[in-house]
Design a protein around this motif. Structure first.
Motif, PDB file in Angstrom:
ATOM      1  N   GLY A  86       0.703  -1.188   0.293  1.00 39.15           N
ATOM      2  CA  GLY A  86      -0.327  -0.095   0.454  1.00 39.15           C
ATOM      3  C   GLY A  86       0.352   1.511  -0.076  1.00 39.15           C
ATOM      4  N   CYS A  88       2.416   2.961   2.291  1.00 41.56           N
ATOM      5  CA  CYS A  88       1.912   4.491   3.538  1.00 41.56           C
ATOM      6  C   CYS A  88       3.345   4.579   3.820  1.00 41.56           C
ATOM      7  CB  CYS A  88       1.364   3.167   4.552  1.00 41.56           C
ATOM      8  SG  CYS A  88       0.207   1.643   4.175  1.00 41.56           S
ATOM      9  N   MET A 138     -10.709   1.803   7.033  1.00 42.08           N
ATOM     10  CA  MET A 138     -10.629   1.224   5.731  1.00 42.08           C
ATOM     11  C   MET A 138     -11.486   0.886   4.927  1.00 42.08           C
ATOM     12  SD  MET A 138      -7.626   0.939   4.948  1.00 42.08           S
ATOM     13  CE  MET A 138      -6.622  -0.340   4.253  1.00 42.08           C
ATOM     14  N   ARG A 139     -12.503  -0.054   5.199  1.00 44.93           N
ATOM     15  CA  ARG A 139     -13.514  -0.370   4.926  1.00 44.93           C
ATOM     16  C   ARG A 139     -14.827   1.002   4.304  1.00 44.93           C
ATOM     17  NH1 ARG A 139     -16.353  -4.887   3.918  1.00 44.93           N
ATOM     18  NH2 ARG A 139     -13.976  -4.839   2.982  1.00 44.93           N
ATOM     19  N   GLN A 157     -10.357   2.418  -3.370  1.00 45.60           N
ATOM     20  CA  GLN A 157      -9.843   1.676  -3.590  1.00 45.60           C
ATOM     21  C   GLN A 157      -9.586   0.511  -2.292  1.00 45.60           C
ATOM     22  OE1 GLN A 157      -8.664   4.541  -4.477  1.00 45.60           O
ATOM     23  NE2 GLN A 157      -9.609   3.751  -6.186  1.00 45.60           N
ATOM     24  N   TYR A 158      -8.965   1.645  -0.765  1.00 50.81           N
ATOM     25  CA  TYR A 158      -8.982   0.827   0.335  1.00 50.81           C
ATOM     26  C   TYR A 158     -10.088  -0.260   0.506  1.00 50.81           C
ATOM     27  CZ  TYR A 158      -4.074   2.470   0.623  1.00 50.81           C
ATOM     28  OH  TYR A 158      -2.886   2.949   0.917  1.00 50.81           O
ATOM     29  N   THR A 159     -11.074   0.010   0.343  1.00 54.47           N
ATOM     30  CA  THR A 159     -12.482  -0.169   0.831  1.00 54.47           C
ATOM     31  C   THR A 159     -12.333  -1.677   0.475  1.00 54.47           C
ATOM     32  OG1 THR A 159     -15.340   0.135   0.840  1.00 54.47           O
ATOM     33  CG2 THR A 159     -14.106   0.326  -1.875  1.00 54.47           C
ATOM     34  N   VAL A 161      -9.985  -4.437   0.607  1.00 54.07           N
ATOM     35  CA  VAL A 161      -9.239  -4.815   1.544  1.00 54.07           C
ATOM     36  C   VAL A 161      -9.777  -5.837   2.134  1.00 54.07           C
ATOM     37  CG1 VAL A 161      -7.016  -4.701   3.118  1.00 54.07           C
ATOM     38  CG2 VAL A 161      -6.853  -2.634   1.297  1.00 54.07           C
ATOM     39  N   SER A 166      -6.798  -6.029   6.514  1.00 53.72           N
ATOM     40  CA  SER A 166      -7.020  -4.898   7.550  1.00 53.72           C
ATOM     41  C   SER A 166      -6.129  -5.075   9.103  1.00 53.72           C
ATOM     42  CB  SER A 166      -8.068  -4.275   7.751  1.00 53.72           C
ATOM     43  OG  SER A 166      -8.216  -3.173   8.350  1.00 53.72           O
ATOM     44  N   GLY A 230      -7.372  -2.552  -6.009  1.00 53.08           N
ATOM     45  CA  GLY A 230      -6.875  -2.113  -3.868  1.00 53.08           C
ATOM     46  C   GLY A 230      -5.759  -1.928  -3.614  1.00 53.08           C
ATOM     47  N   LEU A 231      -4.930  -2.201  -2.439  1.00 49.24           N
ATOM     48  CA  LEU A 231      -3.798  -1.746  -2.168  1.00 49.24           C
ATOM     49  C   LEU A 231      -3.229  -0.728  -2.855  1.00 49.24           C
ATOM     50  CD1 LEU A 231      -2.744  -4.543   0.800  1.00 49.24           C
ATOM     51  CD2 LEU A 231      -3.997  -2.351   1.101  1.00 49.24           C
ATOM     52  N   HIS A 233      -3.664   0.658  -5.519  1.00 50.07           N
ATOM     53  CA  HIS A 233      -4.783   2.056  -5.985  1.00 50.07           C
ATOM     54  C   HIS A 233      -3.924   2.501  -7.478  1.00 50.07           C
ATOM     55  CE1 HIS A 233      -1.854   3.060  -2.276  1.00 50.07           C
ATOM     56  NE2 HIS A 233      -1.801   4.360  -3.102  1.00 50.07           N
TER      57      HIS A 233
END
Length: 457
Positions: A86, A88, A138-139, A157-159, A161, A166, A230-231, A233
């Motif tokens: 991700g 981060c 995250m969701r 996008q993170y929704t 995961v 998570s 997802g991660l 993105h």
């Protein structure tokens, strides 16, 4: 895989990716609204108070135990891997700052955004959060105290995961040293500082829900789709962003200009002229993981993505991403073959002279390049595509691939902006876009001059 902390002090040769890959309005994927308030999703406030009341900083193990985070070494290690996927750290760690302490400033036309502290400090970070609170953010894209996250955080996008992933990411974040520094307040102009306006954006562009595997495709394909959508993105840069900070489904992965930073993220579709249609899986894997392949090298914001994230991903995951990308449909929007554009003879001749003087030694007299260190310029789709932003920027500012595990000492291209006038730079870029049968269009002096003002990071 080396721990993230082992690399935090090393700055890549590319400028730090401050407001690129995670951005909606030129910012990165940052949960700008993250803070550590108390709510029903967090552990009780008396426990939080007892953690921060003493002068001594609690150990990370104690913090993890208090928040209910999983402390098993294999889960923490997996969470570190997913946090890399991700990327981060690129947003939540300021230059020369403490890991995950936030404070990265991102200038936008609407004010300055700052990444928050997501270290396990109970007062200033997310040390008072629970796994439920983190997963809820995250969701849903909503903080435990009900604040809507700005869309600079890749909530769409993170929704996707999973809860398992998570929880692993949260376990890792709770295992790093806490940073006792408050998050810098956001400095957005009115009305962009009014979070209620985000309700409209969410109605248009946010669809909550975990990624659902497609049973008509292989396990590898679904893994790649999960990571890319997802991660990873990837759509945040490789999809055109409209004035509302959103994108349409028909533009997915079709490429687009990254606002504020002024780099062009190319198409990832199967378009053979502007996308990945004639790339092999190996070409894609090499570019993502090593930062260089027989088809070219990564520069600008993508160099930082490879440096901080993709080079550390497993071979299987990178291959899965490549397999998924190879199946994205052609949207018929890339550069298409046709007769070379008409070019002013004097401009072409001037560009040719400059090219032979400053470029031919590495890239060849006929643009053939020297694989893998000096990319070919003849029949190079990144040179020919409709947008000339990237070749102009590389001529002006230089091009520096990241140092990676597979390519630790990359070759770079020096900047020529200090010695080429707007006329000269426009001429040489026009030359490489139209010589050797290339089908790019000419470049104007005005285009060059505008990009001299573009931020270097």
């Amino acid at each position: 895989m080396k721990p993230i902390s082992a690399h935090i002090a090393r700055v890549p040769r590319t400028s730090r990716r401050a407001s690129a890959r995670f951005a909606v309005i030129g910012a990165i994927a940052v949960a700008f609204a993250l803070s550590a308030p108390h709510s029903s999703l967090m552990r009780n406030s008396s426990a939080a108070t007892s953690t921060t009341a003493t002068s001594a900083t609690p150990t990370t193990a104690a913090i993890a135990a208090n928040t209910g985070a999983d402390t098993r070494p294999d889960i923490v290690k997996r969470g570190e891997y997913l946090a890399r996927a991700g990327d981060c750290i690129a947003c939540h760690t300021a230059p020369r700052g403490k890991m995950f302490g936030g404070g990265l400033a991102m200038e936008t036309p609407f004010g300055t955004l700052y990444s928050p502290n997501i270290s396990p400090d109970a007062q200033y970070g997310i040390g008072a959060w629970s796994p439920d609170a983190f997963f809820h953010m995250m969701r849903t894209g909503i903080t435990p105290d009900g604040k809507l996250l700005y869309p600079a955080m890749p909530i769409a996008q993170y929704t996707k995961v999973t809860r398992e992933d998570s929880d692993a990411i949260f376990a890792y974040l709770q295992s790093v040293p806490p940073v006792r520094e408050p998050s810098h307040p956001q400095s957005l102009k009115f009305p962009f500082n009014q979070r209620k306006l985000l309700l409209g954006w969410r109605t248009l562009y946010f669809r909550e829900g975990e990624y659902k595997p497609d049973p008509t495709h292989s396990v590898e394909w679904n893994r790649g789709a999960y990571l890319v959508e997802g991660l990873g993105h990837c759509t945040l840069c490789h999809t055109k962003i409209n004035l509302l900070g959103g994108s349409s489904q028909r533009d997915q992965f079709a490429g687009g200009l990254i606002p504020v930073q002024n780099w062009y993220a190319p198409s990832l579709t199967s378009d053979k002229d502007g996308g990945l249609g004639d790339w092999s899986v190996k070409d894609i894997v090499d570019l993502l993981q090593a930062g260089i392949s027989d088809r070219g090298a990564v520069y600008g914001p993508m160099a930082e993505v490879t440096y901080h994230s993709l080079q550390y991903m497993t071979d299987d995951d990178i291959k899965a991403m490549a397999a998924y990308l190879k199946t994205l449909p052609d949207n018929d929007r890339g550069r298409k073959s046709g007769p070379p554009a008409h070019t002013n003879t004097k401009t072409f001749e001037l560009g040719g002279q400059i090219y032979m003087d400053k470029c031919a030694l590495c890239h060849g007299h006929n643009g053939e390049g020297q694989l893998q260190h000096y990319p070919p310029l003849a029949s190079n789709q990144s040179i020919e595509m409709n947008s000339a932003v990237n070749p102009i920027r590389i001529v002006l500012n230089g091009g520096f691939p990241p140092g990676t595990q597979r390519n630790p000492e990359p070759y770079g291209m020096p900047p020529f902006g200090q010695e080429l006038s707007d006329t000269d730079a426009a001429a040489v870029v026009t030359y490489i876009r139209t010589a050797w049968g290339n089908h790019g269009s000419p470049v104007t002096e005005r285009e060059v001059n505008e990009l001299r003002k573009a931020p270097l990071h």
